[in-house]
Design an enzyme around this catalytic site. Structure first.
Site, PDB file in Angstrom:
ATOM      1  N   PHE A 158      67.558  11.832  10.334  1.00 53.51           N
ATOM      2  CA  PHE A 158      68.967  11.617  10.691  1.00 53.51           C
ATOM      3  C   PHE A 158      69.249  10.112  10.770  1.00 53.51           C
ATOM      4  CE2 PHE A 158      72.513  11.485  13.701  1.00 53.51           C
ATOM      5  CZ  PHE A 158      73.316  12.507  13.221  1.00 53.51           C
ATOM      6  N   ASP A 197      62.061  14.428  17.577  1.00 55.45           N
ATOM      7  CA  ASP A 197      63.497  14.634  17.734  1.00 55.45           C
ATOM      8  C   ASP A 197      63.747  16.142  17.655  1.00 55.45           C
ATOM      9  OD1 ASP A 197      66.240  14.985  17.311  1.00 55.45           O
ATOM     10  OD2 ASP A 197      66.437  12.934  16.545  1.00 55.45           O
ATOM     11  N   TYR A 206      74.515  19.070  23.010  1.00 56.98           N
ATOM     12  CA  TYR A 206      75.832  19.598  22.592  1.00 56.98           C
ATOM     13  C   TYR A 206      75.735  20.492  21.361  1.00 56.98           C
ATOM     14  CZ  TYR A 206      75.444  15.293  19.812  1.00 56.98           C
ATOM     15  OH  TYR A 206      74.987  14.282  19.012  1.00 56.98           O
ATOM     16  N   LYS A 207      74.514  20.669  20.831  1.00 55.63           N
ATOM     17  CA  LYS A 207      74.328  21.527  19.657  1.00 55.63           C
ATOM     18  C   LYS A 207      74.062  22.951  20.146  1.00 55.63           C
ATOM     19  CE  LYS A 207      73.346  17.578  16.817  1.00 55.63           C
ATOM     20  NZ  LYS A 207      72.380  16.634  16.247  1.00 55.63           N
ATOM     21  N   ARG A 259      76.687  22.878   4.875  1.00 50.87           N
ATOM     22  CA  ARG A 259      75.697  23.260   5.877  1.00 50.87           C
ATOM     23  C   ARG A 259      76.233  24.407   6.728  1.00 50.87           C
ATOM     24  NH1 ARG A 259      73.377  19.024  10.203  1.00 50.87           N
ATOM     25  NH2 ARG A 259      75.331  19.673  11.147  1.00 50.87           N
TER      26      ARG A 259
HETATM   27  C1  LIG Z   1      72.761  15.253  16.134  1.00 53.48           C
HETATM   28  C2  LIG Z   1      71.573  14.373  15.990  1.00 53.48           C
HETATM   29  C3  LIG Z   1      71.528  13.124  16.621  1.00 53.48           C
HETATM   30  C4  LIG Z   1      72.725  12.610  17.357  1.00 53.48           C
HETATM   31  O1  LIG Z   1      72.466  11.534  18.204  1.00 53.48           O
HETATM   32  P1  LIG Z   1      73.622  11.098  19.234  1.00 53.48           P
HETATM   33  O2  LIG Z   1      73.095   9.918  19.901  1.00 53.48           O
HETATM   34  O3  LIG Z   1      73.859  12.274  20.137  1.00 53.48           O
HETATM   35  O4  LIG Z   1      74.862  10.825  18.460  1.00 53.48           O
HETATM   36  C5  LIG Z   1      70.357  12.395  16.496  1.00 53.48           C
HETATM   37  N1  LIG Z   1      69.289  12.850  15.785  1.00 53.48           N
HETATM   38  C6  LIG Z   1      69.334  14.058  15.151  1.00 53.48           C
HETATM   39  C7  LIG Z   1      68.148  14.551  14.386  1.00 53.48           C
HETATM   40  C8  LIG Z   1      70.477  14.841  15.230  1.00 53.48           C
HETATM   41  O5  LIG Z   1      70.530  16.006  14.595  1.00 53.48           O
END
Ligand SMILES: *Cc1c(COP(=O)(O)O)cnc(C)c1O
Length: 415
Positions: free
Chosen positions: A132, A209, A234-235, A383
């Site tokens: 990401f 992660d 939040y997911k 997705r």
């Molecule tokens: C959604 C996501 C993030 C988001 O990071 P934020 O700091 O909450 O914006 C980071 N890493 C991965 C792999 C994600 O899927």
């Protein structure tokens, strides 16, 4: 053919042991199709009342006494609940902190400093090119800040980091490895136990992660020997837009690692107001400033649901949902030239799928206008996130049929 798909979907829905959870989410009774619970989960119905009660009774009634009475403990108490229900961590190793991005910074930087102090030759941070963006950006920033190097792993866009790929990237120069358990684009599910062992074999620490796995795929942080992990709430945990992330630090590393954003909330005695910073014990030291209490309350509703459903049943439904979506896609989307850009083996796949076709960017725009909500990911991926507690099989069929209509229309347009 259409009615046969509907019949199969309703048979799945009727036999689904978790079907009653769907009615506990806002909007589930509407015709809207939500394929993005892996990006922002639907709000549980109970959240509105919980927040209203909090404002009246605790914020409004207890005012600053609330900190002593409950709020100071909440980052640790809710962290422990995530540890128990979602990530297989014994108490005292998980805390609710800042955003995932900021927590990644803290953990990766702390791990780099520790490994490098032990052996100055360890100056590399290993990360994959398809991780990401925030994960890659944080690593590049830390490398620039600390004079370290990034060692990139190349991966297939429809796969993820394999054991062979990691083995050839780590060695005597590796300080830290940062990987996603479920790849945000392809949904590839990494073998976290094996990859952790490979990092350890090279003398490195590993940061996992868990953004796309927490609440969807079983994670056994303690059993798999994790060092450090972060994840979004939040997911699949439905914490609401911008709800704070969690960090996991294995107990054995807690006394050894120093986090880079020293703040008063991470100090040993928060209210001593002393002249110097002394880090708190355990997970306390990973806090920096005042914890976002309002933001961490909603996720507790989903944690209750996950606890009663059990992550094993949640994963079983998740697999059934993605298998079903693949079957529907093979039937109605493959003939239109849509390709599956996710692993076909359910053991190698998390809770979402990516379907690719040159029209997908325009398809997504069209679908959003019509209350069918998938996500678009470059270069040409639609997705489909299927949230086990709130997605129904009927919703999958309705949504994918609309995807097929849009692909067909938009392909005609380009002729
Ligand atoms: C959604 C996501 C993030 C988001 O990071 P934020 O700091 O909450 O914006 C980071 N890493 C991965 C792999 C994600 O899927």
């Amino acid at each position: 053919m259409t009615s046969e798909l509907d019949a199969t979907a309703s048979a799945h829905d009727g036999a689904d042991p978790l079907r009653h959870y769907r009615s506990l989410f806002t909007g589930a009774e509407t015709p809207l199709v939500y394929f993005d619970g892996n990006s922002l989960g639907r709000p549980p119905l109970a959240v509105a009342e919980m927040l209203a009660g909090f404002v009246d009774d605790e914020w409004g009634g207890r005012l600053i006494r609330g900190w002593d009475e409950r709020w100071m403990r909440l980052p640790f108490d809710i962290g422990d609940r995530i540890g128990k229900v979602a990530i297989g961590a014994a108490p005292g190793q998980t805390v609710i902190g800042d955003s995932t991005t900021v927590l990644l910074y803290k953990l990766v930087r702390a791990a780099l400093a520790e490994r490098r102090a032990a052996d100055p030759a360890r100056v590399e941070i290993v990360v994959d090119r398809d991780n990401f963006p925030t994960d890659r950006f944080i690593v590049e920033g830390i490398a620039a800040e600390c004079g370290a190097r990034v060692r990139w792993i190349d991966v297939d866009l429809d796969g993820g980091v394999t054991s062979e790929a990691l083995r050839s990237a780590v060695g005597a120069h590796t300080a830290v490895v940062l990987l996603s358990h479920v790849a945000y684009r392809s949904g590839y599910l990494a073998d976290a136990a094996e990859l952790t062992a490979i990092a350890h074999g090279a003398g490195a620490l590993i940061v996992w992660d868990l953004c796309h796995s927490a609440g969807s795929v079983p994670v056994r942080s303690d059993e798999w020997g994790f060092d450090l992990a972060v994840g979004c709430t939040y997911k699949y945990l439905n914490g609401g837009p911008g709800s704070p992330a969690f960090a996991y630090v294995a107990e054995r590393l807690q006394p050894v690692l120093a986090q880079p954003i020293q703040g008063w909330m991470g100090a040993a005695d928060v209210f001593a107001m002393g002249p110097e910073y002394a880090p708190g014990d355990g997970m306390r030291r990973w806090l920096s400033g005042t914890p976002p209490i309002l933001g961490m309350l909603p996720m507790t509703v989903t944690l209750d649901m996950l606890e009663s459903a059990g992550i094993v049943a949640v994963r079983a439904k998740s697999i059934e949902l993605t298998e079903f979506a693949l079957a529907v896609s093979d039937r109605i989307l493959a003939p239109l030239g849509v390709k599956v850009a996710s692993p076909r083996d359910p053991d190698l796949r998390g809770g979402h799928l990516t379907l690719s076709h040159p029209t997908m960017r325009a398809v997504t725009q069209r679908l959003w206008q019509g209350d069918v909500i998938p996500d678009y990911r470059e270069p040409d991926g639609l997705r489909i996130g299927l949230s086990p507690l709130s997605t129904s099989f009927g919703e999958v069929v309705r949504g994918l049929r609309r995807v097929a209509d849009a692909v067909r229309d938009l392909s005609d347009d380009t002729h």
